[in-house]
Design a protein around this motif. Structure first.
Motif, PDB file in Angstrom:
ATOM      1  N   ARG A  76     -16.879  -4.701 -27.242  1.00  0.00           N
ATOM      2  CA  ARG A  76     -17.899  -4.403 -28.266  1.00  0.00           C
ATOM      3  C   ARG A  76     -19.358  -4.588 -27.960  1.00  0.00           C
ATOM      4  N   ASN A  77     -19.484  -5.765 -27.282  1.00  0.00           N
ATOM      5  CA  ASN A  77     -20.840  -6.218 -26.959  1.00  0.00           C
ATOM      6  C   ASN A  77     -21.483  -5.183 -26.020  1.00  0.00           C
ATOM      7  N   LEU A  78     -20.841  -4.878 -24.946  1.00  0.00           N
ATOM      8  CA  LEU A  78     -21.331  -3.853 -24.093  1.00  0.00           C
ATOM      9  C   LEU A  78     -21.817  -2.605 -24.616  1.00  0.00           C
ATOM     10  N   TRP A  79     -20.664  -2.191 -25.545  1.00  0.00           N
ATOM     11  CA  TRP A  79     -21.254  -0.801 -26.139  1.00  0.00           C
ATOM     12  C   TRP A  79     -22.236  -0.861 -27.035  1.00  0.00           C
ATOM     13  N   ARG A  80     -22.334  -2.007 -27.706  1.00  0.00           N
ATOM     14  CA  ARG A  80     -23.507  -2.455 -28.586  1.00  0.00           C
ATOM     15  C   ARG A  80     -24.696  -2.269 -27.939  1.00  0.00           C
ATOM     16  N   ALA A  81     -24.656  -2.762 -26.638  1.00  0.00           N
ATOM     17  CA  ALA A  81     -25.965  -2.687 -25.890  1.00  0.00           C
ATOM     18  C   ALA A  81     -26.216  -1.378 -25.254  1.00  0.00           C
ATOM     19  N   TYR A  82     -25.421  -0.507 -25.176  1.00  0.00           N
ATOM     20  CA  TYR A  82     -25.538   0.939 -24.747  1.00  0.00           C
ATOM     21  C   TYR A  82     -25.914   1.612 -25.949  1.00  0.00           C
ATOM     22  N   GLN A  83     -25.456   1.237 -27.274  1.00  0.00           N
ATOM     23  CA  GLN A  83     -25.956   2.073 -28.481  1.00  0.00           C
ATOM     24  C   GLN A  83     -27.606   1.566 -28.722  1.00  0.00           C
ATOM     25  N   LYS A  84     -27.670   0.421 -28.452  1.00  0.00           N
ATOM     26  CA  LYS A  84     -29.316  -0.178 -28.513  1.00  0.00           C
ATOM     27  C   LYS A  84     -30.344   0.785 -27.458  1.00  0.00           C
ATOM     28  N   VAL A  85     -29.886   0.851 -26.392  1.00  0.00           N
ATOM     29  CA  VAL A  85     -30.503   1.760 -25.373  1.00  0.00           C
ATOM     30  C   VAL A  85     -30.774   3.013 -25.857  1.00  0.00           C
ATOM     31  N   LYS A  86     -29.879   3.746 -26.314  1.00  0.00           N
ATOM     32  CA  LYS A  86     -29.823   5.178 -26.732  1.00  0.00           C
ATOM     33  C   LYS A  86     -30.656   5.281 -27.900  1.00  0.00           C
ATOM     34  N   GLU A  87     -30.533   4.318 -28.919  1.00  0.00           N
ATOM     35  CA  GLU A  87     -31.278   4.332 -30.063  1.00  0.00           C
ATOM     36  C   GLU A  87     -32.954   4.247 -29.949  1.00  0.00           C
ATOM     37  N   TYR A  88     -33.267   3.399 -28.733  1.00  0.00           N
ATOM     38  CA  TYR A  88     -34.583   3.392 -28.566  1.00  0.00           C
ATOM     39  C   TYR A  88     -34.917   4.068 -27.329  1.00  0.00           C
ATOM     40  N   GLY A  89     -34.141   5.191 -27.057  1.00  0.00           N
ATOM     41  CA  GLY A  89     -34.565   5.933 -26.011  1.00  0.00           C
ATOM     42  C   GLY A  89     -34.931   5.277 -24.673  1.00  0.00           C
ATOM     43  N   GLY A  90     -34.169   4.539 -24.135  1.00  0.00           N
ATOM     44  CA  GLY A  90     -34.555   3.668 -23.031  1.00  0.00           C
ATOM     45  C   GLY A  90     -34.731   4.519 -21.751  1.00  0.00           C
ATOM     46  N   ALA A  91     -35.625   4.190 -20.817  1.00  0.00           N
ATOM     47  CA  ALA A  91     -35.816   4.760 -19.632  1.00  0.00           C
ATOM     48  C   ALA A  91     -34.849   4.654 -18.502  1.00  0.00           C
ATOM     49  N   PRO A  92     -34.816   5.567 -17.689  1.00  0.00           N
ATOM     50  CA  PRO A  92     -34.054   5.215 -16.359  1.00  0.00           C
ATOM     51  C   PRO A  92     -34.385   3.981 -15.785  1.00  0.00           C
ATOM     52  N   GLY A  93     -33.344   3.363 -15.265  1.00  0.00           N
ATOM     53  CA  GLY A  93     -33.235   2.032 -14.661  1.00  0.00           C
ATOM     54  C   GLY A  93     -33.583   2.462 -13.355  1.00  0.00           C
ATOM     55  N   VAL A  94     -33.473   1.432 -12.112  1.00  0.00           N
ATOM     56  CA  VAL A  94     -33.801   1.551 -10.780  1.00  0.00           C
ATOM     57  C   VAL A  94     -32.782   2.617 -10.156  1.00  0.00           C
TER      58      VAL A  94
END
Length: 70
Positions: A17-35
């Motif tokens: 639940r916690n890891l998928w919630r983190a994914y949702q937040k990244v998606k919602e905020y349009g996160g940039a690619p990581g390293v």
């Protein structure tokens, strides 16, 4: 990671639940690619493929994040 009151903190952090919630937040905020260069669009399939191995590495403390290059 140390136990607190008999509870391993990492076990609470790496719940599905916690890891998928983190994914949702990244998606919602349009996160940039990581390293690693993975875009938000690619992240979901990447997580599906590596989700369980990632959780195990976090739990057994063998996860090694990639260095950030400027």
């Amino acid at each position: 990671m140390k136990k607190q009151d008999g509870i391993n903190i990492i076990d609470r952090i790496v719940t599905n639940r916690n890891l998928w919630r983190a994914y949702q937040k990244v998606k919602e905020y349009g996160g940039a690619p990581g390293v690693d260069g993975i875009t938000v669009h690619e992240l979901k399939s990447h997580m599906r493929k590596y989700f369980e191995p990632l959780k195990m590495k976090l739990k057994d403390e063998t996860y090694q994040p990639q260095p950030v290059n400027n």
